[in-house]
Design a protein around this motif. Sequence first.
Motif, PDB file in Angstrom:
ATOM      1  N   UNK A   1       0.964  40.482 -30.992  1.00 15.48           N
ATOM      2  CA  UNK A   1      -0.097  40.165 -31.937  1.00 15.48           C
ATOM      3  C   UNK A   1       0.301  40.590 -33.352  1.00 15.48           C
ATOM      4  N   UNK A   2       0.826  41.818 -33.499  1.00 12.26           N
ATOM      5  CA  UNK A   2       1.261  42.282 -34.814  1.00 12.26           C
ATOM      6  C   UNK A   2       2.491  41.514 -35.277  1.00 12.26           C
ATOM      7  N   UNK A   3       3.391  41.221 -34.334  1.00 17.78           N
ATOM      8  CA  UNK A   3       4.617  40.513 -34.701  1.00 17.78           C
ATOM      9  C   UNK A   3       4.318  39.113 -35.232  1.00 17.78           C
ATOM     10  N   UNK A   4       3.346  38.420 -34.641  1.00 17.20           N
ATOM     11  CA  UNK A   4       3.042  37.055 -35.055  1.00 17.20           C
ATOM     12  C   UNK A   4       2.572  37.014 -36.504  1.00 17.20           C
ATOM     13  N   UNK A   5       1.774  37.999 -36.928  1.00 17.42           N
ATOM     14  CA  UNK A   5       1.282  38.007 -38.307  1.00 17.42           C
ATOM     15  C   UNK A   5       2.434  38.064 -39.301  1.00 17.42           C
ATOM     16  N   UNK A   6       3.404  38.936 -39.023  1.00 21.70           N
ATOM     17  CA  UNK A   6       4.547  39.057 -39.935  1.00 21.70           C
ATOM     18  C   UNK A   6       5.432  37.820 -39.887  1.00 21.70           C
ATOM     19  N   UNK A   7       5.639  37.257 -38.710  1.00 18.62           N
ATOM     20  CA  UNK A   7       6.514  36.092 -38.592  1.00 18.62           C
ATOM     21  C   UNK A   7       5.891  34.865 -39.249  1.00 18.62           C
TER      22      UNK A   7
ATOM     23  N   UNK B   1       7.767  32.095 -29.592  1.00 20.59           N
ATOM     24  CA  UNK B   1       7.695  33.011 -28.438  1.00 20.59           C
ATOM     25  C   UNK B   1       6.416  33.840 -28.473  1.00 20.59           C
ATOM     26  N   UNK B   2       6.081  34.348 -29.662  1.00 18.56           N
ATOM     27  CA  UNK B   2       4.845  35.142 -29.777  1.00 18.56           C
ATOM     28  C   UNK B   2       3.618  34.296 -29.453  1.00 18.56           C
ATOM     29  N   UNK B   3       3.596  33.060 -29.919  1.00 16.25           N
ATOM     30  CA  UNK B   3       2.469  32.184 -29.630  1.00 16.25           C
ATOM     31  C   UNK B   3       2.280  31.984 -28.142  1.00 16.25           C
ATOM     32  N   UNK B   4       3.372  31.698 -27.424  1.00 12.01           N
ATOM     33  CA  UNK B   4       3.270  31.460 -25.983  1.00 12.01           C
ATOM     34  C   UNK B   4       2.839  32.723 -25.238  1.00 12.01           C
ATOM     35  N   UNK B   5       3.359  33.881 -25.671  1.00  9.92           N
ATOM     36  CA  UNK B   5       2.968  35.131 -25.015  1.00  9.92           C
ATOM     37  C   UNK B   5       1.484  35.433 -25.251  1.00  9.92           C
ATOM     38  N   UNK B   6       1.040  35.266 -26.491  1.00 13.38           N
ATOM     39  CA  UNK B   6      -0.365  35.541 -26.796  1.00 13.38           C
ATOM     40  C   UNK B   6      -1.293  34.534 -26.133  1.00 13.38           C
ATOM     41  N   UNK B   7      -0.861  33.282 -26.045  1.00 18.91           N
ATOM     42  CA  UNK B   7      -1.686  32.273 -25.375  1.00 18.91           C
ATOM     43  C   UNK B   7      -1.865  32.605 -23.897  1.00 18.91           C
ATOM     44  N   UNK B   8      -0.781  33.052 -23.262  1.00 18.30           N
ATOM     45  CA  UNK B   8      -0.879  33.453 -21.851  1.00 18.30           C
ATOM     46  C   UNK B   8      -1.794  34.669 -21.690  1.00 18.30           C
ATOM     47  N   UNK B   9      -1.708  35.604 -22.639  1.00 16.45           N
ATOM     48  CA  UNK B   9      -2.573  36.782 -22.577  1.00 16.45           C
ATOM     49  C   UNK B   9      -4.033  36.390 -22.765  1.00 16.45           C
TER      50      UNK B   9
ATOM     51  N   UNK C   1      -4.003  32.438 -32.889  1.00 22.24           N
ATOM     52  CA  UNK C   1      -3.284  31.290 -32.340  1.00 22.24           C
ATOM     53  C   UNK C   1      -3.697  29.995 -33.040  1.00 22.24           C
ATOM     54  N   UNK C   2      -4.992  29.727 -33.131  1.00 26.03           N
ATOM     55  CA  UNK C   2      -5.440  28.470 -33.732  1.00 26.03           C
ATOM     56  C   UNK C   2      -5.058  28.381 -35.211  1.00 26.03           C
TER      57      UNK C   2
ATOM     58  N   UNK D   1       8.399  23.147 -31.523  1.00 24.93           N
ATOM     59  CA  UNK D   1       7.055  23.640 -31.839  1.00 24.93           C
ATOM     60  C   UNK D   1       5.985  22.700 -31.284  1.00 24.93           C
ATOM     61  N   UNK D   2       6.204  21.406 -31.403  1.00 25.35           N
ATOM     62  CA  UNK D   2       5.230  20.444 -30.899  1.00 25.35           C
ATOM     63  C   UNK D   2       5.081  20.556 -29.389  1.00 25.35           C
ATOM     64  N   UNK D   3       6.202  20.743 -28.690  1.00 27.44           N
ATOM     65  CA  UNK D   3       6.134  20.898 -27.236  1.00 27.44           C
ATOM     66  C   UNK D   3       5.378  22.168 -26.859  1.00 27.44           C
ATOM     67  N   UNK D   4       5.635  23.253 -27.584  1.00 24.78           N
ATOM     68  CA  UNK D   4       4.933  24.504 -27.288  1.00 24.78           C
ATOM     69  C   UNK D   4       3.430  24.371 -27.522  1.00 24.78           C
ATOM     70  N   UNK D   5       3.050  23.698 -28.604  1.00 25.67           N
ATOM     71  CA  UNK D   5       1.622  23.496 -28.892  1.00 25.67           C
ATOM     72  C   UNK D   5       0.971  22.650 -27.807  1.00 25.67           C
ATOM     73  N   UNK D   6       1.667  21.624 -27.337  1.00 26.76           N
ATOM     74  CA  UNK D   6       1.111  20.787 -26.275  1.00 26.76           C
ATOM     75  C   UNK D   6       0.941  21.571 -24.988  1.00 26.76           C
ATOM     76  N   UNK D   7       1.875  22.479 -24.692  1.00 22.23           N
ATOM     77  CA  UNK D   7       1.741  23.317 -23.493  1.00 22.23           C
ATOM     78  C   UNK D   7       0.484  24.180 -23.592  1.00 22.23           C
ATOM     79  N   UNK D   8       0.264  24.780 -24.772  1.00 24.10           N
ATOM     80  CA  UNK D   8      -0.921  25.630 -24.942  1.00 24.10           C
ATOM     81  C   UNK D   8      -2.211  24.807 -24.855  1.00 24.10           C
ATOM     82  N   UNK D   9      -2.219  23.651 -25.478  1.00 21.12           N
ATOM     83  CA  UNK D   9      -3.418  22.804 -25.418  1.00 21.12           C
ATOM     84  C   UNK D   9      -3.693  22.339 -23.993  1.00 21.12           C
ATOM     85  N   UNK D  10      -2.667  21.896 -23.306  1.00 21.78           N
ATOM     86  CA  UNK D  10      -2.854  21.422 -21.933  1.00 21.78           C
ATOM     87  C   UNK D  10      -3.365  22.533 -21.031  1.00 21.78           C
TER      88      UNK D  10
END
Length: 854
Positions: free
Chosen positions: A692-698, A728-736, A760-761, A776-785
């Motif tokens: 969560x903290x890492x995503x803000x900086x990235x 990577x941070x997005x996918x980890x946080x989405x799973x959490x 995330x949003x 990035x588009x594939x990762x976003x589609x995975x999270x949306x699906x």
Amino acid sequence: MVQLFYGTFLTEGVREGKPFCNNETFGQYPLQVNGYRNLDECLEGAMVEGDIELLPSDHLVKYGQERWFTKLPPVLTFELSRFEFNQSLGQPEKIHNKLEFPQIIYMDRYMYRSKELIRNKRECIRKLKEEIQVLQQKLERYVKYGSGPARFPLPDMLKYVIEFASTKPASENCPPESDTCITLPLSSAHCPVSDLTSTESTSTESSSQDLESTFSCAEDSLHKSKPLTSSRSSVEKMPAHPAPRKVTEEEMNFVKTCLQRWRSEIEQDVQDLKNCIASATQTIEQIYCDPLLRQVPYRLHAVLVHEGQANAGHYWAYIYNQPRQIWLKYNDISVTESSWEELERDSYGGLRNVSAYCLMYINDKLPHFNAEAAPNESDQMSGEVESLSVELQHYIQEDNWRFEQEVEEWEEEQSCKIPQMESSTNSSSQDFSTSQESSVAPSHGVRCLSSEHAVIVKEQTAQAIANTARAYEKSGVEAALSELKEAEPEKPMPQETNLAEQSEQPQKANDAESTAQPNSEVSEVEIPSVGRILVRSDADGYDEEVMLSPAMQGVILAIAKARQTFDRDGSEAGLIKAFHEEYSRLYQLAKETPTSHSDPRLQHVLVYFFQNEAPKRVVERTLLEQFADKNLSYDERSISIMKVAQAKLKEIGPDDMNMEEYKKWHEDYSLFRKVSVYLLTGLELYQKGKYQEALSYLVYAYQSNAALLMKGPRRGVKESVIALYRRKCLLELNAKAASLFETNDDHSVTEGINVMNELIIPCIHLIINNDISKDDLDAIEVMRNHWCSYLGQDIAENLQLCLGEFLPRLLDPSAEIIVLKEPPTIRPNSPYDLCSRFAAVMESIQGVSTVTVK
């Protein structure tokens, strides 16, 4: 209240074949936004609905259901309906269409007393629109001419035919075999040229038929007179550009004359049609600009604005201040001056998810509401107060007096907070630059002194208030007023003098210390890449951290290499020698190929400048400032060179250096270092599992780095590294967040939804608004699906409600504007530490594969 905000309107229409007429009262008049461009169109749509037939005195006219205002309130409120229910999603949605509204609107065209005049104008508008529709159909036949699927403007087609006919035949480019004119062999059935020219007086249709027969006869005779060759030889003999093969001068003149005349006629017809359409449209736009329909003006007074979606958002208001003739923006506890341009941008809609939902107009002819006719506000209030009884006047004066004291106390409290805020700011700024330390201390002392003055005045004021209150309780208002007149300002308290003396004592002590040290002691300091150097204890502004930086190490080493030149030719020659030594070293460092574990740009600003081809003057001044740094005052040689560099800096005038350009280059390098710090911090937090903290900086590193890369490929860091770990941070946080959502625990579900809404949003929206990569588009589609898969599952009702609130934001990135919040500020590392961190982090992530999305 009713007289101020409520009015009445009359509804006329037909219900079940029977005419009806109803009188109704309204407060906020509702208007539909969808499908309309401006407020007048909304009102017209609300006043005329459906299809009915009304019978006037002379003839039958077809109208819709009509509404007419019979009485307008002084404050006219329009409620803009910007929400509709989405049947497929089963929830309301906000309408973001653009809707313009004027500052002054004339309500005459909607009044019952103007009914007959408006009906006639509406009938004229209906006829004009029908006329425009017929004209548009005629114009369509000209601009889309042809019988096939592909159609083109007829004037352009005639123009191209003229260009083709005017192209010289291929035979004219070759030497002529004889002086005779080459004519097309014509059959006996072909009509002579005289017959062709005589047809010019006939109609366009007969001329085109004669021309077609002419070319058909010529083509037949041409094929009969010359045998056909092979297709290959025919292609080889074709000209480079399309052109008539053989044509007589008479035929050419005839064709060009006809085509040019027809083109002129067609262009004139098209222009006439456009002029008629423009004239009819202008008549419609100005049909209500009748002086008779400008008797009831209403001026815009307030606009209520909503930002967000149907289920959530933020509200603020714009209110016109009539005495000051300006717009004020009321946003929570903040009230700021605004402008009509800002109001338009926030209220019209269409561009962002912010728009007006309520408009308030006031009658501009009523004197109480008219800014020009209204008296001065203070004079009006004074007159109203004087008309009250003496007891009420005393009560109002006392209440106003208490309010003024509260305001003064609040301002004093804020002034006392300023020194604390400045102190914290100054302490943090000392971490960035030691050059500010000398100026911070006296400023801080002055602010503390002024704060103490405020406390003294507050105590004096409190004493005066107490004395006045006692006099008022004993003898009334007159005694209190006399008490105020007799009160004299007290002399400054001794404490103030003591504070001033105390503030001067440290300065005198420092002066005494500086004069008490005529003899300087020398100590050795170990500098990496340089060795041990002797540093005087009275070195002016010596900062060990600055001296350990790679930039200062290079300067010290360059001065050491120039020792012989300095001893032989003096300090100026020593500076030139050292300057060239350091310049050459940094130039060679900039040309070296960077490795995966190091980035030379982090070592020195000039490496960054060299790699990005900065102007030579910017490079030279920057390096000269390095030699003029006061931290170089560690021995006699460095002090001499430093003073020469400082003198040369003073000689550079505004004509010699574009300081705006110079400042911009250094701002870019500062942003580059900031991006590097945020990237390294994000990678370190990611390795610790703090996604969560890492995503803000990235995210912030990526956005700032994108701005740098727009200026050049070497202006920023490698974009793919930031994007990889952001993904990577997005996918980890989405799973959490999904796992917390599935627990159905109120606290866990709220935490998961907050992660989606706050991190995330917004991050997904920022990614989509930029140039998005396939990964990035594939990762976003995975999270949306993943979140859409819950729609087909049997989940609790509270989870369905939460899902319905944030899922539209996850699926529709264009509906809102994301403001990126900068993560917690990090103290910038010295270049030495930053290079070490870069090497350590890059070595630890070496060999990590990219995120593969299945």
